[in-house]
Design an enzyme around this catalytic site. Structure first.
Site, PDB file in Angstrom:
ATOM      1  N   GLN A   1       0.796  -1.217   0.122  1.00 31.78           N
ATOM      2  CA  GLN A   1      -0.041  -0.109  -0.071  1.00 31.78           C
ATOM      3  C   GLN A   1       0.646   1.277   0.005  1.00 31.78           C
ATOM      4  O   GLN A   1       0.308   2.344  -0.193  1.00 31.78           O
ATOM      5  CB  GLN A   1      -0.936   0.134   1.210  1.00 31.78           C
ATOM      6  CG  GLN A   1      -2.017  -1.147   1.153  1.00 31.78           C
ATOM      7  CD  GLN A   1      -2.977  -0.923  -0.053  1.00 31.78           C
ATOM      8  OE1 GLN A   1      -3.032   0.294  -0.700  1.00 31.78           O
ATOM      9  NE2 GLN A   1      -3.826  -1.830  -0.336  1.00 31.78           N
TER      10      GLN A   1
ATOM     11  N   GLY B   1       1.403  -4.989  -8.232  1.00 26.34           N
ATOM     12  CA  GLY B   1       1.296  -3.835  -9.613  1.00 26.34           C
ATOM     13  C   GLY B   1      -0.166  -3.245  -9.602  1.00 26.34           C
ATOM     14  O   GLY B   1      -0.202  -2.164  -9.770  1.00 26.34           O
TER      15      GLY B   1
ATOM     16  N   CYS C   1     -19.006 -10.157   5.864  1.00 31.37           N
ATOM     17  CA  CYS C   1     -20.237 -11.056   6.060  1.00 31.37           C
ATOM     18  C   CYS C   1     -19.715 -12.650   6.070  1.00 31.37           C
ATOM     19  O   CYS C   1     -19.770 -13.230   5.047  1.00 31.37           O
ATOM     20  CB  CYS C   1     -21.294 -10.637   5.490  1.00 31.37           C
ATOM     21  SG  CYS C   1     -22.724 -11.459   5.928  1.00 31.37           S
TER      22      CYS C   1
HETATM   23  N1  PLP Z   1      -0.764  -6.855   1.315  1.00 33.83           N
HETATM   24  C1  PLP Z   1      -1.400  -5.750   1.381  1.00 33.83           C
HETATM   25  C2  PLP Z   1      -1.095  -4.791   2.508  1.00 33.83           C
HETATM   26  C3  PLP Z   1      -2.523  -5.420   0.772  1.00 33.83           C
HETATM   27  O1  PLP Z   1      -3.202  -4.353   0.726  1.00 33.83           O
HETATM   28  C4  PLP Z   1      -2.880  -6.544  -0.360  1.00 33.83           C
HETATM   29  C5  PLP Z   1      -4.073  -6.437  -1.301  1.00 33.83           C
HETATM   30  O2  PLP Z   1      -4.906  -5.832  -0.863  1.00 33.83           O
HETATM   31  C6  PLP Z   1      -1.925  -7.472  -0.570  1.00 33.83           C
HETATM   32  C7  PLP Z   1      -0.774  -7.655   0.324  1.00 33.83           C
HETATM   33  C8  PLP Z   1      -2.178  -8.729  -1.508  1.00 33.83           C
HETATM   34  O3  PLP Z   1      -1.790  -8.202  -2.781  1.00 33.83           O
HETATM   35  P1  PLP Z   1      -2.237  -8.912  -3.946  1.00 33.83           P
HETATM   36  O4  PLP Z   1      -3.764  -8.530  -4.204  1.00 33.83           O
HETATM   37  O5  PLP Z   1      -1.485  -8.357  -5.312  1.00 33.83           O
HETATM   38  O6  PLP Z   1      -1.971 -10.367  -4.040  1.00 33.83           O
END
Ligand code: PLP
Length: 385
Positions: free
Chosen positions: A178, A199, A324
């Protein structure tokens, strides 16, 4: 109906410049970079270029970039690859508010005899740094702490944590899914060993990620097979994805300061208008130390899902802090770890913006959100009439 997209922490629109860049790699430049012929071999230089673009955004060497399929794979590789490389160490330190891509893996490892320490957070979602420091010892294989929380946007002091782990010879991984593209990162000036990127969170396509592996870090490959990625991640490269994440990183690096201050202004305008127009609501997370695009707001006495459904009718996309599951509404593990009261956690909504949001969209949302909240409150059995 016009879509007003405030769910960018879930996924982002692919930037038009990125879509243009990757187009030739489907039907024209479709060779395999590992092939001996020139047609396939020419892709290698394009991948090298993408590696340089990613490295430039995060301040590392191109050789320290390993392309993966997503943030989840990067997180899984960091954890499992470290444990495989350090079989005599049995302790992992993480936090209670990690994404499931880290937390689920750690909890599963507990079933295999690992000692998992989940460091807690306070009511603003700030990490208990004393507990974390105390726990780092000779048995610790890995400390894995996210750079910023996906639900609240709270930023963690990963630079300080990396200093501690470096002093004690422990590997430090951060899930920066993030943060990359939202706040500047310079790995050449930090002790972080492993860092995950996804990505599709930064305007590149879905299906590509990055694991930064500091030179010299001991890590066993998670995916085994061919010799791609210098033997660190097997599997034929997702060429369009890699070209796309390279271009997305180049775009992010070019405008990171202006774009993030513009996005922050829009987020702050939306947030303060909601707090003003809707009684009994509160912001979750560390307001002073937050990603510029994220606002997590709890609306007391109403359900997050009901809010989302009504916002959806106006074309406004956001997400809720509760899921949910099997008929019972479980508040998010992040808000629970922060001790957010039950009634507030259930009505929490995350608005997450991007550089593609406009002032006009914010004004539209400011007009519609109070209508939704007030109507639901009228219907709520928990509100005294
Ligand atoms: N780590 C964090 C903090 C995320 O917000 C997310 C996805 O929401 C992920 C890992 C997983 O990433 P990906 O969707 O590319 O597998």
């Amino acid at each position: 109906m016009k879509i007003v997209y405030f769910d960018n922490n879930a996924t982002t629109k692919v930037a038009l410049e990125v879509a243009e860049e990757i187009k030739p790699f489907f039907c024209e430049l479709y060779g395999n970079p590992s092939s001996m012929h020139t047609f396939g071999g020419q892709i290698g230089s394009r991948i090298r270029n993408a590696r340089e673009q990613v490295a430039a955004l995060i301040g590392c060497e191109p050789s320290e970039i390993v392309f993966t399929s997503c943030g989840t794979e990067s997180d899984n590789t960091a954890i499992n690859g470290t444990l495989a490389a350090l079989p005599n160490r049995r302790k992992i330190i993480t936090s209670r508010v990690e994404h499931p891509a880290v937390l689920t893996v750690c909890r599963e490892l507990e079933n295999h005899g690992y000692n998992i320490i989940e460091v807690g957070v306070d009511s603003l979602g700030r990490l208990d740094m004393d507990q974390l420091e105390e726990q780092i010892d000779d048995d610790t294989a890995l400390v894995t702490i996210m750079s910023a929380n996906n639900e609240t946007g709270t930023i963690f002091p990963v630079g300080q944590i990396a200093k501690w782990t470096a002093e004690r010879g422990v590997i430090f991984h951060t899930d920066a899914v993030q943060t990359v593209g939202k706040i500047p990162i310079n790995l050449s000036k930090s002790n972080i060993d492993l860092l995950s990127i996804s990505g599709h969170k930064l305007h590149a396509p879905k299906g590509v990620g990055v694991l930064y592996v500091r030179k010299g870090t001991r890590l066993s490959p998670f995916m085994r097979g061919g010799h791609q990625e210098a033997g660190r991640r097997a599997g034929t490269e997702n060429v369009p994805g890699i070209i796309g994440i390279g271009k997305a990183c180049e775009l992010a690096a070019a405008n990171i300061h202006e774009e993030n201050s513009r996005v922050k202004k829009l987020r702050d305008k939306l947030e303060s208008a909601i707090l003003k127009s809707c009684p009994d609501c509160r912001v979750n997370g560390d307001i002073e130390n937050r990603l510029p695009n994220t606002s997590n707001i709890s609306f007391e006495f109403i359900e997050g899902e009901a809010i989302l459904l009504r916002l959806d009718k106006y074309g406004i996309c956001a997400s809720s802090g509760s899921a949910c599951t099997s008929g019972s509404l479980e508040p998010s593990h992040v808000l629970r770890a922060m001790g957010v009261p039950f009634t507030a956690a259930h009505g929490s909504i995350r608005f997450s913006l991007s550089r593609y949001n406009t002032e006009e969209e914010i004004d539209y949302a400011i007009e519609k959100i109070p209508l939704v909240i007030n109507r639901l409150r009228e219907l709520s059995p928990f509100v005294a009439k």
